[in-house]
Write an enzyme that holds these catalytic residues in place. Structure first.
Site, mmCIF file in Angstrom:
data_model
loop_
_atom_site.group_PDB
_atom_site.id
_atom_site.type_symbol
_atom_site.label_atom_id
_atom_site.label_comp_id
_atom_site.label_asym_id
_atom_site.label_seq_id
_atom_site.Cartn_x
_atom_site.Cartn_y
_atom_site.Cartn_z
ATOM 1 N N ARG A 61 0.842 -1.195 0.000
ATOM 2 C CA ARG A 61 0.000 0.000 0.000
ATOM 3 C C ARG A 61 0.882 1.251 0.000
ATOM 4 N NH1 ARG A 61 -3.877 -2.437 4.790
ATOM 5 N NH2 ARG A 61 -4.967 -3.982 3.513
ATOM 6 N N ASP A 85 2.404 4.953 -0.423
ATOM 7 C CA ASP A 85 1.867 6.240 0.004
ATOM 8 C C ASP A 85 1.633 7.184 -1.174
ATOM 9 O OD1 ASP A 85 1.968 5.475 2.647
ATOM 10 O OD2 ASP A 85 3.931 6.385 3.011
ATOM 11 N N TYR A 104 13.162 -1.653 -3.104
ATOM 12 C CA TYR A 104 12.812 -0.246 -3.325
ATOM 13 C C TYR A 104 14.049 0.521 -3.790
ATOM 14 C CZ TYR A 104 8.275 -0.405 -0.869
ATOM 15 O OH TYR A 104 6.975 -0.661 -0.500
ATOM 16 N N ARG A 147 11.894 5.739 3.302
ATOM 17 C CA ARG A 147 12.080 7.184 3.213
ATOM 18 C C ARG A 147 12.876 7.720 4.402
ATOM 19 N NH1 ARG A 147 6.148 9.330 2.440
ATOM 20 N NH2 ARG A 147 7.223 11.336 2.697
#
Length: 255
Positions: A50, A52, A110, A197
């Site tokens: 999910r 952002d 990622y 992040r």
């Protein structure tokens, strides 16, 4: 009834993240709408990650159940003609009826992109974080080492996380400079809310000289969000791929 998996790529700039919500367009919402129109039945996808608002993907995963007779591998072609141009299904195929993308063992990769130069490049503005001051990539790479392996990453997740445990395993973490672009690539068995992040924001601080690489182990041990660096902007983050080691039969899982 059959269960179909989609490998989905998207530019998350204009979306309020993956998950359906009332305050704006989402990736999940667009998929549900296009699939329901295509297959003439109410479809609700189950997403694996999910992401952002503002986060991008090359290989997010979703599954859905359908009674349609259309071959699963043909659905990607038909679906893409009904989706907005910033969402594209890369592959579609049938999976076991009981396969669940969030419950199966998964390896996620990622990438966080940083444009490190004196002036912005308009063509990179939507999928990279611009940072003007020179970053020391050698120090950033040195700071990667303590993150490898299994750790409690409570310092590196949002205080709003709802995860049952904050322990995760990072298999690889590297920082690579290609011209003016710095890429932070991380692979692990799962990531907490905002974890990548915050890792990126911490490594940027290292590269800028605000944080010494030797401070990283203490940040991890602190298990306190205040101990780690800032949360880097969403637009620099892309979900590259998701691999399911227990399902080698899935196409396109290995790079």
């Amino acid at each position: 009834m059959k269960r179909v998996m989609l490998i989905v790529a998207y530019d998350g700039t204009d979306y309020c993240g993956w998950q359906v919500q009332n305050n704006g367009d989402t990736i999940e919402g667009e998929l549900n709408k296009a699939l329901s129109s295509l297959l003439k039945e109410e479809i609700t996808v189950i997403g694996a990650s999910r992401t952002d608002s503002g986060v991008h993907a090359l290989g997010n995963v979703a599954v859905f159940d359908t009674e349609a007779r259309m071959p699963a591998e043909k659905m990607a072609y038909a679906l893409n003609s009904r989706l907005p141009e910033d969402i594209r299904v890369q592959r579609s195929f049938q999976v076991a009826d009981d396969f669940h993308p969030r419950k199966a063992s998964c390896i996620k990769t990622y990438e966080y992109r940083i444009l490190n130069r004196e002036f912005e490049l308009p063509g990179e503005r939507l999928n990279s974080h611009f940072f003007r001051k020179k970053l020391d990539v050698a120090k950033m790479r040195e700071a990667c080492l303590p993150f490898l392996g299994e750790h409690d990453f409570k310092s590196f997740c949002s205080i709003h996380t709802q995860a049952e445990t904050t322990v995760r395993t990072i298999y690889s973490l590297d920082v690579i400079r290609e011209g003016d672009m710095i890429r932070i690539r991380v692979t692990g068995n799962g990531f907490l809310y905002n974890m990548v992040r915050i890792l990126a924001g911490t490594l940027i601080n290292v590269g800028f000289g605000v944080t010494d690489p030797a401070e990283i182990p203490g940040m991890i041990e602190a298990r306190d969000r205040q101990a780690a660096g800032p949360t880097a902007p969403a637009k620099g983050l892309t979900l590259i791929k998701m691999e399911y080691p227990e399902h080698p039969e899935f196409p396109g899982q290995k790079s």
